[in-house]
Scaffold this motif. Sequence first.
Motif, PDB file in Angstrom:
ATOM      1  N   ARG A 325       0.872  -1.049  -0.326  1.00  0.00           N
ATOM      2  CA  ARG A 325       0.081   0.160   0.107  1.00  0.00           C
ATOM      3  C   ARG A 325       0.527   1.935  -0.400  1.00  0.00           C
ATOM      4  N   LYS A 326       1.118   1.939  -1.289  1.00  0.00           N
ATOM      5  CA  LYS A 326       2.070   3.258  -1.267  1.00  0.00           C
ATOM      6  C   LYS A 326       1.612   4.343   0.145  1.00  0.00           C
ATOM      7  N   ARG A 327       0.006   4.332   0.532  1.00  0.00           N
ATOM      8  CA  ARG A 327      -0.135   5.182   1.218  1.00  0.00           C
ATOM      9  C   ARG A 327      -0.175   5.005   2.462  1.00  0.00           C
ATOM     10  N   VAL A 328       0.331   4.301   2.746  1.00  0.00           N
ATOM     11  CA  VAL A 328       0.464   3.247   4.811  1.00  0.00           C
ATOM     12  C   VAL A 328       1.690   3.028   4.474  1.00  0.00           C
ATOM     13  N   ARG A 329       2.380   3.428   6.037  1.00  0.00           N
ATOM     14  CA  ARG A 329       3.377   3.158   5.747  1.00  0.00           C
ATOM     15  C   ARG A 329       3.642   2.633   7.614  1.00  0.00           C
ATOM     16  N   VAL A 330       4.417   2.160   8.516  1.00  0.00           N
ATOM     17  CA  VAL A 330       3.823   1.332   9.744  1.00  0.00           C
ATOM     18  C   VAL A 330       5.469   1.576  10.610  1.00  0.00           C
ATOM     19  N   LEU A 331       5.292   1.946  11.861  1.00  0.00           N
ATOM     20  CA  LEU A 331       7.179   2.407  11.846  1.00  0.00           C
ATOM     21  C   LEU A 331       6.411   1.274  13.567  1.00  0.00           C
ATOM     22  N   ARG A 332       8.034   0.916  13.671  1.00  0.00           N
ATOM     23  CA  ARG A 332       7.776   0.113  15.385  1.00  0.00           C
ATOM     24  C   ARG A 332       8.687   1.107  16.290  1.00  0.00           C
ATOM     25  N   LEU A 333       8.147   0.771  17.345  1.00  0.00           N
ATOM     26  CA  LEU A 333       8.767   1.377  18.344  1.00  0.00           C
ATOM     27  C   LEU A 333      10.325   0.515  18.776  1.00  0.00           C
ATOM     28  N   ASP A 334      11.229   1.377  18.920  1.00  0.00           N
ATOM     29  CA  ASP A 334      12.003   0.450  19.535  1.00  0.00           C
ATOM     30  C   ASP A 334      11.836  -0.074  21.001  1.00  0.00           C
ATOM     31  N   LYS A 335      12.770  -0.640  21.394  1.00  0.00           N
ATOM     32  CA  LYS A 335      12.912  -1.082  22.581  1.00  0.00           C
ATOM     33  C   LYS A 335      12.912  -0.028  23.542  1.00  0.00           C
ATOM     34  N   ALA A 336      13.707   1.090  23.833  1.00  0.00           N
ATOM     35  CA  ALA A 336      12.730   2.220  24.895  1.00  0.00           C
ATOM     36  C   ALA A 336      11.447   2.434  24.631  1.00  0.00           C
ATOM     37  N   GLY A 337      11.080   1.747  23.240  1.00  0.00           N
ATOM     38  CA  GLY A 337       9.220   2.607  23.758  1.00  0.00           C
ATOM     39  C   GLY A 337       9.697   3.832  22.823  1.00  0.00           C
ATOM     40  N   ARG A 338       9.572   4.892  21.447  1.00  0.00           N
ATOM     41  CA  ARG A 338      10.890   5.841  21.214  1.00  0.00           C
ATOM     42  C   ARG A 338      10.402   5.405  19.251  1.00  0.00           C
ATOM     43  N   ILE A 339       9.924   6.230  18.589  1.00  0.00           N
ATOM     44  CA  ILE A 339      10.167   6.601  17.465  1.00  0.00           C
ATOM     45  C   ILE A 339      10.726   8.007  16.802  1.00  0.00           C
TER      46      ILE A 339
END
Length: 378
Positions: A325-339
């Motif tokens: 989906r070109k209009r969708v991005r998913v970002l993952r929180l790191d181990k510290a819970g940050r983006i």
Amino acid sequence: MSEHRLITSLMRPFFRKGKAASFTLPGVLKANSKILCIDSGELSELVFHIPLIKAIRKNFPAAQIDFLLPEKHQALMVPSGLVKQCIVYKDSQLNPWMPAFSSLLRQLGKGQYDMSIVMSQKPAPRLELAALASGAQLRLGPSHAESWPAINFEIRPPDLETQYYGDRILAAGPFLGLPERDMNTRWPLPMELVRQMAQQVHFHKPNPDQMLIGVEPGESKSGHRMKLEDIHFLVRQLSTQFVCRVVPLGQPSEAELLHKFETKLADVPLGLPRETLLDSILLLSQCDLFVGGNTDFFHFSVALGLPTVGLFSAGDNNSWVPQNRKRVRVLRLDKAGRIDLESLMEAVETVTEGRTTKVARVISASDKTPDQPSLPND
């Protein structure tokens, strides 16, 4: 003894009609077929199955499609144009120890259905029994070890760990004689109501260069919930980067949480209707961007084709992540819970296809100071 086996032993009289029926593929669907769609109560599951229902309606316009559904989804389905009859159930009616359950199964058995669809990715023994009691020859539902005899048509994805839940049901189309081109994910919102909501948005946000950003603070499908103060931080960063208005969205059952979230936001458009689930979905359809966790509204936004950024935790497995989906991005929180804030702004620019680099842009992500904080989370 598992719930499946317990219910099977208790409700054996309801099995005979369904077990004796046979079907052929793709010939099970005909011009005058009767289909029973069984709603699990999960909004995302309803969204995932709607492409199949729309394709059936398009290719078999005279077919009767009935829904067995909880009351909370009735107002969403009735104006969709897909449903002939809504059979509303309460949770108490799904208790196999109560007479109401047997009464419901007998009612479904009188429907003379040709096909039933249990709209769930995970085992749902009580709803699966409802599919069997309907007498339908073909009973589509979740794949698991104890699905038979209630379910006799399963979708078994080649890779359970990575294939997006929202794409799995699409595999059933060819077996049912439904062209791939007709498997459209967009929810069939009534255009008159869409126009009315568009007018409301224009009235409360007359500047067309100002983005309308929907944000959902609710619980994710894995049970993770971001702290409200962390989401407020996110919203403040978006507000300093872009010319925008932010509107909280979510299920009516989370009205208290939404109100608490909204009271700490600045410049929320007032007067936009959000009292019902349909209101909120109509408002979502008018958003220029949606940001949220792995929630029902995230998947609804993906299905509507809206620019969507998901903030997923480690507990949200890859099966919840939309692919291609070109209009969708998913970002993952790191181990510290940050983006990383720069990654967030880059994702927003990507899904909005450059709109934020034009009229809605205020501050370039590359201009942020080195000590600017990342997005915190628990």
